[in-house]
Structure formats: structure tokens, C-alpha cells
Design an enzyme around this catalytic site. Structure first.
Site, PDB file in Angstrom:
ATOM      1  N   ASP A 133       0.823  -1.215   0.000  1.00 57.41           N
ATOM      2  CA  ASP A 133       0.000   0.000   0.000  1.00 57.41           C
ATOM      3  C   ASP A 133       0.862   1.271   0.000  1.00 57.41           C
ATOM      4  O   ASP A 133       2.082   1.226  -0.155  1.00 57.41           O
ATOM      5  CB  ASP A 133      -0.946  -0.040   1.205  1.00 57.41           C
ATOM      6  CG  ASP A 133      -2.338   0.489   0.905  1.00 57.41           C
ATOM      7  OD1 ASP A 133      -2.470   1.374   0.040  1.00 57.41           O
ATOM      8  OD2 ASP A 133      -3.304   0.025   1.546  1.00 57.41           O
ATOM      9  N   ASP A 193      -9.397   3.952  -4.516  1.00 63.66           N
ATOM     10  CA  ASP A 193     -10.132   2.779  -4.041  1.00 63.66           C
ATOM     11  C   ASP A 193     -11.569   2.738  -4.579  1.00 63.66           C
ATOM     12  O   ASP A 193     -12.267   3.754  -4.608  1.00 63.66           O
ATOM     13  CB  ASP A 193     -10.203   2.784  -2.521  1.00 63.66           C
ATOM     14  CG  ASP A 193      -8.845   2.600  -1.869  1.00 63.66           C
ATOM     15  OD1 ASP A 193      -7.889   2.268  -2.575  1.00 63.66           O
ATOM     16  OD2 ASP A 193      -8.758   2.801  -0.642  1.00 63.66           O
TER      17      ASP A 193
END
Length: 469
Positions: A133, A193
Site C-alpha cells: 500500500d 479505491d
């Protein structure tokens, strides 16, 4: 060579599997992963290719005195190697999560500055896939060179372990990873996202086109899809644009919207990670996730991605103020062409795909003569015509239909016959159902429902007669 283009030789077709985040967030545990793994096997999802079980954020309790990451002993009482061993025994792979920052997005220790030690830890735990991430990156972003250097450090560390670990960068499209990530990763997130919406605009996902200065999050299916159009050529075997996890089964979209979601993710060679609670899958959701003809597009050996040939706005908008139609196509490894007629308008409509548009690239390639594709007849196969019925899917869920017949048109076992081999054998579950023929210079016409897509495989007609439907 096309078959060795991956920087590490891995993931020549997109990763398929399951990730806990969309459905469970930080509520992770050993039991959740292993129970899900058994469900993947019993529902036939493993044998369709969903083989990587990804543990997302919030699994750690910190670092010990030697600097090693330590699993939360309440959530993972037997440790990570035990989880990996159990998954491997089921024919599955173990996916792990960390962040290229001081902390993960859940504010647990990240791997920035600890790349070598953490990579060695992951390898010792039997990890097969790393989702990496972008939170708390301490300002080491803002230019492609900064982001490249930060993510390349983990690529080198993973390679140095000697273990095969697929590497998925999750930097949300920051600093345009589609321009630089191919030589250090197997996939990269190309947008912010996803959330469980078909096309609702959201201020937290401000960009509607690529490139994007602030990818954000809460991005709808159509938002992400349209941002793929300019960068589809960046995908190649072993290195794919990742459009984020699947929302199928989470309840925020209609059946036709979820059908569009998984169809277009497959057509564009995105990794396919199921993001719902497998234990509560409905028959409808299982049949969407289990369509072999659609999954075969995703796993096509070409490793390419679909091209949007045209997009038009339509007047019948929905409550979100959106309304568009589009034609997407993709050249496949065996010479077939995939065609998708997408209707994001608020009503059903007849849509047409003319051969001149389907084969636009061949016709404008600079050749001094017209391409053969325009003078050929094409058989058309509907890739959703053999969708598993609710009754059959319910029987699978109930455990009353575990065996997959070798000649099934609705189910498939890619463990027994990999997709490349099944396509070479023209397996009917992968090819779809024949629904018509387009004559030279002609067009394909179909009625497409609201917020849905028609997906077809065009194959050069063999010259023989076919019974009309």
C-alpha cells in the site's frame, strides 16, 4: 519474449483470488482466512482460478526487539506459517499486506526502511503474494521517480529472498504507476479505491479521466472503467493495471451492474480479487463470479486489455446524472476478438457493433490494402448465454453439486484443464453460445439492458452452415 515479460517471471495472467478488506475491513483472523479458503474450494472457485487468499491490513501487533513484524496473537494464535501451510495444503496461495510507508493505512507498522527484513519475514512465512500500500509514505511521492524508488526497494528485497512472491503495488494511481511499474511489479493500482456503486459521483474521487492529480477513494465502477481507456496499452503479460477488488455480492449494485463490473474487469485484464463474504454468497452472486467464458477473457494468454472504440452520451440519465454507451474490443491470443457493448444509460436499448469499429485498429494501421478482418464473416458467441442458473448455483452452495462434468457449459475446472489449454481445445464453457453470424462489412446488433453489457467472442466463420436460432 511475450511469455517472459514479467519482471520476476510470475503472474503472466492476472492474479485471481479473495481479499478480506471490502467485506471485513480490520476484522481479520486465522479462522476467517481458513474458513474462506474451504469455501473457495467447496464452491468450485479455487478450480476456476481464484487461488490467492489475501490477508489485508490490521494483522500485526507491531515489531519485536529484533525488528521483525509480529502477528496479533489473538487473531492468529498459530502464526502466519501455519496459515500458509493450511492454504497450501488446499491448493491455494497466501497473500500478505504491508505498506510502503512508516505505517499501514490502519496505522500498524509499515515496511518503509524495513524492506529487506520484512521481505525475508514474508518469505519465511510462506507468502506467495504481497499487496503493498501507499499510506504514511513520509513525502516520498509527488514525482514518478520518488514513487518508483520507494516501490523498487521492496521489489529488490522480494527477489533477494529466492521465493516466488507476486508483487502488487497499491499506490492508488499516484504518480502514474502505469508509466513505470512494469519493470518492478506484477500489477499496480491505476485509480483510487473502489466502493460499491455503479456510477454515483463522489467528491472523494474527483478525477473522471486519466491522468489524475488526486485519485482519492470512493470511486465507482464506471469512474474506474473510464479512467482505464487511455492506459489500457500499459498492460502486458506479467504486469497489469489493477482496477481494484470486486464488489460483487456486497449488495450495493443490481445484478446487471455487477455483471458489467466483473465483465469489464475481466476484459481489461485486471486482477480479480473477490471482495465479499464467501460464506454468505447468494446463488446469483456465485453465478456471476463463476462464469468460465468471462474468466477465460481475464486469463487469456495474450495478457492484453480491451480498447474503447467509441463512447457516446445518451439523454436517458439516472438519478446520478450519468448516461453513456460504449463499444470496447480486445484481440485475443487465438485470433478471436472480444466485443463488449456497454449501456450505462437509464433504459434498455438496441446497440450495434460494426466491423469497421471492431477492427478499427487493423483498418488504420497504415497498410496499403484493406485488412482481411473486414472481408470475413464472423461467428458470434454470447459469453453470458450459459450463465449458471440460480437452481444450479444453489445446489453448488448446498454441497449437492460438487463435481464438474468435463463437458459442462456452465462450470469449469481450470485446475484440471488450464484456461490456455481449454481455449486451445475450444471448450464450450469458455467459448460461449453461438448466437449468430456477422457477414463481411456488417454489424452485430443486440438489445442491452439498463446498466448492463453484452459480451461476445467474435471468431472467423469456418464457412459451414449453422442452424439459425
Amino acid at each position: 519474449m511475450p511469455d517472459t515479460s514479467s519482471y520476476n517471471g510470475l503472474s503472466l495472467t492476472p492474479t485471481m483470488g479473495w481479499d478480506n478488506w471490502n467485506a471485513f475491513g480490520c476484522s481479520v483472523s486465522e479462522d476467517l482466512l481458513l474458513e474462506t479458503a474451504h469455501s473457495l474450494v467447496s464452491l468450485g472457485l479455487r478450480d476456476l482460478g481464484y487461488t490467492t487468499v489475501v490477508l489485508d491490513d490490521c494483522w500485526s501487533s507491531g515489531r519485536n526487539e529484533t525488528g521483525h513484524l509480529v502477528p496479533d496473537s489473538d487473531k492468529f494464535p498459530n502464526g502466519m506459517l501455519h496459515v500458509a501451510n493450511q492454504l497450501h495444503a488446499l491448493g491455494l496461495k497466501f497473500g500478505m499486506y504491508s505498506s510502503a510507508g512508516a505505517y499501514t493505512c490502519g496505522r500498524y507498522p509499515g515496511s518503509l526502511g524495513h524492506e529487506e527484513l520484512d521481505a525475508q519475514t514474508f518469505a519465511a512465512w510462506g507468502v506467495d503474494y504481497l499487496k503493498y500500500d501507499n499510506c504514511y509514505n513520509e513525502g516520498q511521492s509527488g514525482t514518478p521517480a520518488l514513487s518508483f524508488a520507494r516501490y523498487a526497494a521492496m521489489a529488490r528485497a522480494l527477489s533477494a529472498t529466492g521465493r516466488d512472491i507476486v508483487y502488487g503495488i497499491c499506490n492508488w494511481g499516484d504518480d502514474n504507476p502505469f508509466d513505470w511499474a512494469q519493470t518492478i511489479s506484477n500489477s499496480w493500482r491505476m485509480s483510487g479505491d473502489i466502493y460499491d456503486s455503479f456510477q454515483r459521483p463522489d467528491s472523494r474521487c474527483p478525477c473522471t479521466e486519466t491522468p489524475c492529480d488526486w485519485p482519492g477513494y470512493h470511486c465507482s465502477v464506471m469512474n474506474i472503467l473510464n479512467k482505464m481507456a487511455p492506459i489500457q496499452s500499459r498492460s502486458q503479460p506479467g504486469a497489469f493495471n489493477d482496477m481494484d477488488m470486486l464488489e460483487v455480492g456486497n449488495g450495493g449494485q443490481s445484478d446487471s451492474e455487477y455483471l458489467t463490473h466483473i465483465s469489464m474487469w475481466a476484459l481489461l485484464s485486471s486482477p480479480l480479487l473477490i471482495g465479499t463474504n464467501i460464506a454468505t454468497l447468494s446463488p446469483r452472486s456465485l453465478s456471476l463470479l463463476s462464469n468460465p467464458a468471462i474468466l477465460a477473457l481475464n486469463q487469456d494468454p495474450s495478457g492484453t486489455a480491451g480498447v474503447r472504440k467509441w463512447r457516446h452520451q445518451v439523454p436517458d440519465v439516472d438519478a446520478d446524472g450519468q448516461g453513456e454507451v460504449a463499444l470496447w474490443t480486445r484481440e485475443l491470443a487465438n485470433g478471436d476478438t472480444a466485443v463488449a457493448l456497454l449501456n450505462a444509460g437509464n433504459g434498455s436499448r438496441v446497440m450495434r457493433a460494426g466491423l469497421g469499429d471492431v477492427f478499427l485498429d487493423q483498418a488504420t494501421a497504415g497498410a496499403y490494402e484493406a485488412p482481411a478482418e473486414l472481408s470475413q464473416a464472423w461467428d458470434v458467441f454470447d459469453l453470458w448465454a450459459n450463465r449458471m442458473s440460480d437452481e444450479e448455483a444453489a445446489a453448488v452452495i448446498a454441497g449437492n453439486s460438487s463435481e464438474v462434468a468435463a463437458d459442462s457449459k456452465t462450470r469449469y475446472n481450470a485446475t484440471a484443464l488450464p484456461y490456455a489449454d481449454g481455449l486451445a481445445a475450444n471448450h464450450s464453457a469458455l467459448v460461449g453460445q453461438w448466437v449468430g453470424r456477422v457477414q463481411p462489412g456488417g454489424s452485430w446488433e443486440a438489445r442491452i439492458e439498463r446498466h448492463s453489457v453484452g459480451v461476445y467472442r467474435f471468431r472467423v466463420a469456418d464457412g459451414g452452415e449453422r442452424d439459425e436460432l
